[in-house]
Design a protein around this motif. Sequence first.
Motif, PDB file in Angstrom:
ATOM      1  N   LYS A   1      56.098 -11.803 -69.518  1.00 39.54           N
ATOM      2  CA  LYS A   1      56.558 -10.586 -68.665  1.00 39.54           C
ATOM      3  C   LYS A   1      57.196  -9.478 -69.185  1.00 39.54           C
ATOM      4  N   SER A   2      58.198 -10.158 -70.229  1.00 42.26           N
ATOM      5  CA  SER A   2      59.103  -8.997 -70.988  1.00 42.26           C
ATOM      6  C   SER A   2      58.291  -8.139 -71.993  1.00 42.26           C
ATOM      7  N   ALA A   3      56.999  -8.815 -72.303  1.00 38.50           N
ATOM      8  CA  ALA A   3      56.056  -8.288 -73.265  1.00 38.50           C
ATOM      9  C   ALA A   3      55.165  -7.252 -72.343  1.00 38.50           C
ATOM     10  N   GLY A   4      55.349  -7.007 -70.909  1.00 31.58           N
ATOM     11  CA  GLY A   4      54.329  -6.338 -70.233  1.00 31.58           C
ATOM     12  C   GLY A   4      53.329  -7.179 -69.743  1.00 31.58           C
ATOM     13  N   ILE A   5      53.098  -8.181 -69.758  1.00 28.43           N
ATOM     14  CA  ILE A   5      51.805  -8.895 -69.325  1.00 28.43           C
ATOM     15  C   ILE A   5      52.400  -9.498 -68.132  1.00 28.43           C
ATOM     16  N   LYS A   6      51.472  -9.018 -66.801  1.00 28.66           N
ATOM     17  CA  LYS A   6      51.623  -9.482 -65.646  1.00 28.66           C
ATOM     18  C   LYS A   6      51.703 -10.921 -65.517  1.00 28.66           C
ATOM     19  N   SER A   7      52.610 -11.541 -64.625  1.00 24.70           N
ATOM     20  CA  SER A   7      52.718 -13.087 -64.755  1.00 24.70           C
ATOM     21  C   SER A   7      52.834 -13.450 -63.453  1.00 24.70           C
ATOM     22  N   ILE A   8      51.842 -14.352 -63.023  1.00 28.87           N
ATOM     23  CA  ILE A   8      51.635 -14.994 -61.538  1.00 28.87           C
ATOM     24  C   ILE A   8      51.857 -16.391 -61.824  1.00 28.87           C
ATOM     25  N   HIS A   9      52.805 -17.051 -60.587  1.00 30.85           N
ATOM     26  CA  HIS A   9      52.989 -18.261 -60.848  1.00 30.85           C
ATOM     27  C   HIS A   9      52.161 -18.956 -59.778  1.00 30.85           C
ATOM     28  N   PHE A  10      51.488 -19.726 -59.749  1.00 26.78           N
ATOM     29  CA  PHE A  10      50.698 -20.531 -58.524  1.00 26.78           C
ATOM     30  C   PHE A  10      51.394 -21.979 -58.285  1.00 26.78           C
ATOM     31  N   VAL A  11      51.845 -22.019 -56.944  1.00 24.40           N
ATOM     32  CA  VAL A  11      52.548 -23.315 -56.726  1.00 24.40           C
ATOM     33  C   VAL A  11      54.061 -22.860 -56.872  1.00 24.40           C
ATOM     34  N   CYS A  12      54.843 -22.700 -55.913  1.00 24.85           N
ATOM     35  CA  CYS A  12      56.216 -22.597 -55.709  1.00 24.85           C
ATOM     36  C   CYS A  12      56.961 -23.632 -55.909  1.00 24.85           C
ATOM     37  N   PRO A  13      57.780 -23.747 -57.201  1.00 30.35           N
ATOM     38  CA  PRO A  13      58.589 -25.054 -57.297  1.00 30.35           C
ATOM     39  C   PRO A  13      59.466 -25.396 -56.128  1.00 30.35           C
ATOM     40  N   SER A  14      59.645 -26.599 -55.890  1.00 34.72           N
ATOM     41  CA  SER A  14      60.257 -27.364 -54.757  1.00 34.72           C
ATOM     42  C   SER A  14      61.618 -26.963 -54.630  1.00 34.72           C
TER      43      SER A  14
ATOM     44  N   CYS B   1      58.442 -13.964 -63.008  1.00 35.21           N
ATOM     45  CA  CYS B   1      57.271 -13.900 -62.393  1.00 35.21           C
ATOM     46  C   CYS B   1      57.403 -12.608 -61.664  1.00 35.21           C
ATOM     47  N   ASP B   2      56.043 -12.029 -62.070  1.00 38.20           N
ATOM     48  CA  ASP B   2      55.653 -10.971 -61.181  1.00 38.20           C
ATOM     49  C   ASP B   2      55.559 -11.205 -59.621  1.00 38.20           C
ATOM     50  N   HIS B   3      54.838 -12.418 -59.355  1.00 34.55           N
ATOM     51  CA  HIS B   3      54.437 -12.914 -58.113  1.00 34.55           C
ATOM     52  C   HIS B   3      54.444 -14.403 -57.992  1.00 34.55           C
TER      53      HIS B   3
END
Length: 378
Positions: free
Chosen positions: A105-118, A134-136
């Motif tokens: 993300k700091s390098a400008g690559i959009k980052s999505i995390h699938f599954v919210c940690p508990s 995360c962006d989303h």
Amino acid sequence: MRLAMVAGEASGDLLAGLLLGGLQERWPELQAKGIGGPKMAARGFDAWWPNDRLAVHGYVDALRHYREIKAIRDRLAERLLDDPPSGFVGVDAPDFNLGLERRLKSAGIKSIHFVCPSIWAWRGGRAKKMAESCDHVLCLFPFEPELLQRHGVAASYVGHPLADTIPLEPPRAAARQALGLAECDAVVALLPGSRRGEIEHIAPAFLQAAARLQRARPGLRLLLPVAPGLRPLLEPLLAAHAPDVPIELLDGRSHEVMAACDVTLIASGTATLEAALFKRPMVIGYRMAGLSWQIMRRMGYLPWVGLPNILCRDFVVPELLQDRCEPEALARETLAWLDDAARVRALQSRFLDLHHLLRRDTARRATDAIAQVLEGRS
């Protein structure tokens, strides 16, 4: 479209494989690469490392493999930064993925995390780390987006992909026929986990419980689906802890076994949600190294550990954890399900309501959310 993905362990591979179906429907020429398992490979995923390299069991095991796992993450990050993808999707494995996502993300690559940690169950401090990484976030459960948004994390509820793939009415008769089981057979499924560490800590108690079940009910059918690569580990344990018990080892086929069984003795984890979606009563058991257990117990916020209990906000199924995960108690609680048809029907009704709540066409919803993030829309 070029996406990088990392899925940790068997449960992450399963979720990522289902997600890839939706991504490929939107982007037929999709190129996906990174770290994954056989479910992802079957979708054409280019795995630079197999996801079992990330499979650890508790803090002690994680520390033992820390250098190896960190080296993989560093090499992966360098490779992605040298040839940036359109975006990155981290599937579960938060201890591995969040640090990687932050760097991308700091390098400008959009980052999505699938599954919210508990974070609603333990380690709530990770919410701050997620806001930085995360962006989303794509959430499996309906109460998670509001919780994340309080911490400044953009999130969407996409439902659970297993709720889409598992039928509302389990195919019990077809599964029994495929497995060579009679309609009148009493069937117990044994699922002691999909990681080596889980098998080592949990399988001995499950197998000893199976021996007690067989003595109590001589005609009982006992089925144990074996995760890929774990048969050489399980067979000696079977010989040591249940040498004369007719336990049938099956390579894979866990969903058929869940559909066919009357009750399952099962390790805590994603498999418990699968069993709930198959409307099966269960006894949840879990053990880990003593130090890991002490650390995790002090971090917990909820009275439940098993996903069915957390989602139902009640002890709808028994949990036998650590010292309580012993053969006599496991066998007793399993037999109790076999002897109480009214209790089973009540549980199945609750699990059907849960199934409807989680069924949201997850692959499409998640793909829509990923497309919006990559296109820079809110």
